[in-house]
Scaffold this motif. Structure first.
Motif, PDB file in Angstrom:
ATOM      1  N   PRO A 125      -1.782 -17.337 -31.766  1.00 47.47           N
ATOM      2  CA  PRO A 125      -0.635 -16.427 -31.622  1.00 47.47           C
ATOM      3  C   PRO A 125       0.602 -17.216 -31.200  1.00 47.47           C
ATOM      4  O   PRO A 125       0.537 -18.072 -30.319  1.00 47.47           O
ATOM      5  N   THR A 126       1.728 -16.919 -31.840  1.00 48.03           N
ATOM      6  CA  THR A 126       2.939 -17.674 -31.557  1.00 48.03           C
ATOM      7  C   THR A 126       3.975 -16.888 -30.764  1.00 48.03           C
ATOM      8  O   THR A 126       4.837 -17.484 -30.117  1.00 48.03           O
ATOM      9  N   SER A 127       3.917 -15.559 -30.807  1.00 44.32           N
ATOM     10  CA  SER A 127       4.899 -14.763 -30.078  1.00 44.32           C
ATOM     11  C   SER A 127       4.281 -14.208 -28.802  1.00 44.32           C
ATOM     12  O   SER A 127       3.056 -14.061 -28.686  1.00 44.32           O
ATOM     13  N   ASP A 148       2.217 -11.054 -29.538  1.00 44.64           N
ATOM     14  CA  ASP A 148       0.896 -11.302 -30.099  1.00 44.64           C
ATOM     15  C   ASP A 148      -0.077 -11.775 -29.024  1.00 44.64           C
ATOM     16  O   ASP A 148      -1.246 -11.375 -29.005  1.00 44.64           O
ATOM     17  N   ARG A 149       0.410 -12.640 -28.124  1.00 44.01           N
ATOM     18  CA  ARG A 149      -0.464 -13.118 -27.045  1.00 44.01           C
ATOM     19  C   ARG A 149      -0.812 -11.978 -26.091  1.00 44.01           C
ATOM     20  O   ARG A 149      -1.958 -11.888 -25.614  1.00 44.01           O
ATOM     21  N   LEU A 192      -3.585  -9.811 -27.508  1.00 43.98           N
ATOM     22  CA  LEU A 192      -4.906 -10.443 -27.475  1.00 43.98           C
ATOM     23  C   LEU A 192      -5.538 -10.404 -26.090  1.00 43.98           C
ATOM     24  O   LEU A 192      -6.772 -10.327 -25.950  1.00 43.98           O
ATOM     25  N   THR A 201       1.399  -5.105 -34.103  1.00 49.72           N
ATOM     26  CA  THR A 201       0.796  -6.427 -34.290  1.00 49.72           C
ATOM     27  C   THR A 201      -0.347  -6.346 -35.299  1.00 49.72           C
ATOM     28  O   THR A 201      -0.914  -5.277 -35.544  1.00 49.72           O
ATOM     29  N   LEU A 248      -3.269  -7.582 -34.884  1.00 45.97           N
ATOM     30  CA  LEU A 248      -4.481  -7.246 -34.145  1.00 45.97           C
ATOM     31  C   LEU A 248      -4.563  -5.746 -33.884  1.00 45.97           C
ATOM     32  O   LEU A 248      -5.609  -5.118 -34.060  1.00 45.97           O
ATOM     33  N   GLY A 307       2.463 -12.704 -37.643  1.00 43.96           N
ATOM     34  CA  GLY A 307       2.967 -12.609 -36.286  1.00 43.96           C
ATOM     35  C   GLY A 307       3.916 -11.436 -36.105  1.00 43.96           C
ATOM     36  O   GLY A 307       4.396 -10.820 -37.059  1.00 43.96           O
TER      37      GLY A 307
END
Length: 352
Positions: free
Chosen positions: A85-87, A90-91, A94, A137, A139, A324
């Motif tokens: 994850p880059t943003s 997104d993190r 998760l 997202t 996810l 992302g």
């Protein structure tokens, strides 16, 4: 067995996943000589947490062993790119699914692998949180399938021995908003095929939904093979768009003019594919993708490319270049791409 290796490695590593193959009916379980079958399935690899320990390029295959008297059957090798994850968003999406070591929580992973049908009730809470707090997202979109499956076929209550009544209305609302990526849409179609409570979404039957998962759709919502069509080649130039818009700016108009100059001398079919980011609902994404493709088609026609050669289709948000949730990813995904029929000398216009 499921085998995994990093790209460039010679040796395969065998994993023992919790997964299953579930034909839609008895006929689907029987294959005549020479026939083949395929199915999109989620796979969870058990005690070691993530299937892919680190971001990178991987290869994966399946092997079927029928017994000592039969030869082993291996699937085609599938290449997989794993990115972290880059943003921040997104993190954050998760985080609820991880254990204290930062790996996928095994109980949650098992619940996801079995479509929300096998697991403890408390394990649904993190999944529900991601779905409701991070629906934009990738996810969050994927976990809507787990939650919808749980609602359509709730686990049996161990205290009473009975299965709660399905909540088809809530499941329908969730599934109406699932269109983020082709694999997820294909899984949605298979989920609907197993459950009769929801027979159509947005006017599309389950069969129609399965057909367009990997393909484009024209203005009449008929499936049109695009990236899966071996006779078509993707041109390198991508036409970008502003958020929520289908208007070609000066840079895009100049790029289309250069493409038209190259394409006029050819005679092959041109499929103009419109894409949208994940903002807005599924119907809006499909409509916006088609409007973008039609805008490029009209511009090509103004520059002398015959209308009979050009077909405009949409893929909505189903083929993102970047999954992302960052603005950079959304900008990259708002685009039109041209697919041209292979014949004669290659056509390739430079990026603007």
């Amino acid at each position: 067995h499921i085998d995994l290796r990093a790209a460039g490695e010679e040796e395969w590593h065998t994993l023992r996943p919790l997964a299953w193959y579930e034909p839609a009916d008895d006929d689907g379980a029987m294959l005549a000589p020479g026939e083949h079958t395929e199915q999109t399935v989620p796979v969870f690899f058990g005690e070691d947490g993530w299937s892919f320990a680190q971001p990178g390029e991987y290869e994966i295959r399946a092997r079927l062993q029928l017994g000592d008297d039969f030869p082993e059957i291996a699937s085609e090798v599938v290449s997989v790119t794993v990115v972290a994850p880059t943003s921040e968003r997104d993190r954050a999406a998760l985080e609820p699914l991880l254990d204290q070591h930062g790996a996928l929580d095994e109980d949650i992973g098992r619940l996801i692998a079995f479509d929300g049908r096998i697991g403890a009730p408390q394990d649904m809470a993190p999944i529900e949180r991601v779905v409701h707090e991070f629906p934009d997202t990738a996810l969050g979109s994927a976990l809507k399938l787990t939650l919808a499956s749980h609602l359509l076929r709730p686990p049996i209550d161990t205290r009473t021995g009975t299965r709660p009544k399905p909540d088809a209305d809530t499941a329908r609302r969730l599934l109406e908003s699932v269109c983020r990526e082709s694999g997820i849409v294909a899984l949605k179609a298979e989920l609907l095929a197993r459950h009769g409570e929801v027979d159509a979404l947005q006017g599309l039957s389950v069969d129609d939904l399965a057909s367009i998962a990997w393909d484009g759709a024209d203005a009449a919502r008929r499936p049109v093979p695009t990236y899966v069509d071996d006779s078509l080649r993707v041109l390198g130039t991508r036409i970008g768009f502003a958020a929520g818009r289908a208007r070609l700016d000066d840079e895009a108009l100049a790029a289309v003019a250069r493409l038209a100059h190259e394409l006029r001398s050819d005679t092959g079919r041109i499929v103009v594919v419109g894409h949208a980011d994940a903002e807005g609902d599924c119907a809006a994404s499909e409509r916006l993708g088609l409007e973008r493709a039609q805008a490029v088609r009209r511009a090509l026609m103004r520059h002398g490319v015959p209308a009979s050669r050009i077909q405009a289709v949409t893929m909505g948000a189903r083929r993102a270049l970047d999954l992302g949730a960052s603005e950079q990813a959304r900008t990259l995904n708002r685009r039109v791409e041209l697919l041209v029929e292979e014949q004669g000398e290659p056509v390739e216009a430079a990026d603007p």
